[in-house]
Design a protein around this motif. Sequence first.
Motif, mmCIF file in Angstrom:
data_model
loop_
_atom_site.group_PDB
_atom_site.id
_atom_site.type_symbol
_atom_site.label_atom_id
_atom_site.label_comp_id
_atom_site.label_asym_id
_atom_site.label_seq_id
_atom_site.Cartn_x
_atom_site.Cartn_y
_atom_site.Cartn_z
ATOM 1 N N PRO A 4 38.245 -11.627 23.924
ATOM 2 C CA PRO A 4 38.160 -10.540 24.902
ATOM 3 C C PRO A 4 38.501 -9.198 24.267
ATOM 4 C CG PRO A 4 39.367 -12.409 25.813
ATOM 5 C CD PRO A 4 39.174 -12.691 24.354
ATOM 6 N N GLY A 5 37.715 -8.195 24.589
ATOM 7 C CA GLY A 5 37.954 -6.847 24.080
ATOM 8 C C GLY A 5 37.217 -6.508 22.802
ATOM 9 N N ALA A 96 29.603 -8.638 23.377
ATOM 10 C CA ALA A 96 30.975 -8.775 23.868
ATOM 11 C C ALA A 96 31.076 -9.976 24.790
ATOM 12 C CB ALA A 96 31.409 -7.506 24.604
ATOM 13 N N ALA A 97 32.314 -10.383 25.094
ATOM 14 C CA ALA A 97 32.550 -11.536 25.958
ATOM 15 C C ALA A 97 32.356 -11.197 27.430
ATOM 16 C CB ALA A 97 33.957 -12.082 25.727
ATOM 17 N N GLY A 183 35.695 -0.349 41.305
ATOM 18 C CA GLY A 183 37.104 -0.256 40.969
ATOM 19 C C GLY A 183 37.331 0.142 39.527
ATOM 20 N N PRO A 184 38.596 0.394 39.162
ATOM 21 C CA PRO A 184 38.926 0.872 37.798
ATOM 22 C C PRO A 184 39.026 -0.270 36.795
ATOM 23 C CG PRO A 184 40.899 0.802 39.131
ATOM 24 C CD PRO A 184 39.767 0.395 40.047
ATOM 25 N N VAL A 185 37.913 -0.905 36.513
ATOM 26 C CA VAL A 185 37.921 -2.095 35.649
ATOM 27 C C VAL A 185 37.093 -1.889 34.384
ATOM 28 C CG1 VAL A 185 38.331 -3.717 37.530
ATOM 29 C CG2 VAL A 185 35.979 -3.059 36.949
ATOM 30 N N TRP A 186 36.713 -0.633 34.105
ATOM 31 C CA TRP A 186 35.846 -0.350 32.969
ATOM 32 C C TRP A 186 36.571 0.511 31.944
ATOM 33 C CZ3 TRP A 186 31.352 -2.963 33.092
ATOM 34 C CH2 TRP A 186 30.909 -3.428 34.345
ATOM 35 N N HIS A 187 36.253 0.273 30.691
ATOM 36 C CA HIS A 187 36.876 1.013 29.593
ATOM 37 C C HIS A 187 35.788 1.456 28.624
ATOM 38 C CE1 HIS A 187 40.856 -0.387 30.942
ATOM 39 N NE2 HIS A 187 40.206 -1.500 31.232
ATOM 40 N N ILE A 188 35.967 2.638 28.058
ATOM 41 C CA ILE A 188 34.954 3.264 27.201
ATOM 42 C C ILE A 188 35.557 3.552 25.832
ATOM 43 C CG2 ILE A 188 33.323 5.192 26.982
ATOM 44 C CD1 ILE A 188 33.702 5.669 29.997
ATOM 45 N N ALA A 189 34.750 3.440 24.799
ATOM 46 C CA ALA A 189 35.163 3.826 23.447
ATOM 47 C C ALA A 189 33.993 4.503 22.747
ATOM 48 C CB ALA A 189 35.626 2.616 22.641
ATOM 49 N N GLY A 207 36.832 -4.865 31.927
ATOM 50 C CA GLY A 207 38.090 -5.605 31.920
ATOM 51 C C GLY A 207 38.994 -5.450 30.723
ATOM 52 N N HIS A 208 38.515 -4.866 29.642
ATOM 53 C CA HIS A 208 39.323 -4.756 28.418
ATOM 54 C C HIS A 208 38.999 -3.444 27.718
ATOM 55 C CE1 HIS A 208 40.386 -9.068 28.650
ATOM 56 N NE2 HIS A 208 39.128 -9.233 29.019
ATOM 57 N N ARG A 209 39.990 -2.883 27.046
ATOM 58 C CA ARG A 209 39.724 -1.722 26.197
ATOM 59 C C ARG A 209 38.953 -2.190 24.963
ATOM 60 N NH1 ARG A 209 44.867 -0.733 28.257
ATOM 61 N NH2 ARG A 209 45.000 1.220 29.437
ATOM 62 N N PRO A 210 37.823 -1.576 24.673
ATOM 63 C CA PRO A 210 36.991 -2.059 23.564
ATOM 64 C C PRO A 210 37.650 -1.864 22.205
ATOM 65 C CG PRO A 210 35.757 -0.601 25.036
ATOM 66 C CD PRO A 210 37.197 -0.454 25.394
ATOM 67 N N VAL A 211 37.574 -2.898 21.409
ATOM 68 C CA VAL A 211 37.922 -2.818 19.995
ATOM 69 C C VAL A 211 36.607 -3.001 19.241
ATOM 70 C CG1 VAL A 211 39.209 -3.841 18.083
ATOM 71 C CG2 VAL A 211 40.224 -3.774 20.388
ATOM 72 N N ILE A 212 36.094 -1.905 18.694
ATOM 73 C CA ILE A 212 34.761 -1.937 18.097
ATOM 74 C C ILE A 212 34.818 -2.490 16.684
ATOM 75 C CG2 ILE A 212 32.825 -0.511 17.351
ATOM 76 C CD1 ILE A 212 33.482 1.388 19.646
#
Length: 218
Positions: A4-5, A96-97, A183-189, A207-212
């Motif tokens: 995840p992430g 991503a997962a 809802g606030p369930v999205w994260h951007i990088a 659901g997760h902060r992206p680790v690219i």
Amino acid sequence: MMPPGIVQVTVRPIDAVPDVPLPEDEHGRAASMAHPLVRRDFVAGRRLVRLMLAPMLGCASDGFAITLDPLGRPFVTDGPWFSISHCDGWVGVALAATEVGLDLEPGAPPDADIIAPTVMTGAELAEFVQLPEADRPDVFVRLWVRKEALLKAGGLGFSTDSRAVTAGIGDHPVDPAQLPGSGPVWHIADLPGAGQGAPVGAVALHGHRPVIVIVPPA
């Protein structure tokens, strides 16, 4: 299959994508596209995503089906989520997962100041017009790819007014980001490595902060 992430991303010039086999339905879909550049982009995107997915799925590049979910997002049964983006002779894929969106742009349009009120929230626009004119193109394109990645991840695309989405106009995306009704369930990088001819890009993840993780050419 993927932690995840973690978001695996590869971005390549379209003419550098290997000529891997595609299934017959994708050959047929490509053949039905009248515009040669649209056809070229579609084929390059499918080849690149199949090149990345085949080792994970343990089969040949043309040995699995890509279908669409009810929101129009492409997916592979028992595989990771993915997103494809094309721009100005480049193609990129993100894996991503969970639901993921990728957007690439070559740079800001020459009329960014005119377009800004049609794509920015009131708060974003108020901040944007206070910037020095020389800084506005870079800020505009960075905001644009963040919003487009978020809309693609949510399966909304152009069906949602981008002025209803806040993605962050500064050096860092807003976190968490929110799509209408989700809802606030999205994260951007932001993608690293923009410039020197490479496009500007961003990913959005559910659901997760992206680790690219940048995947180099095979």
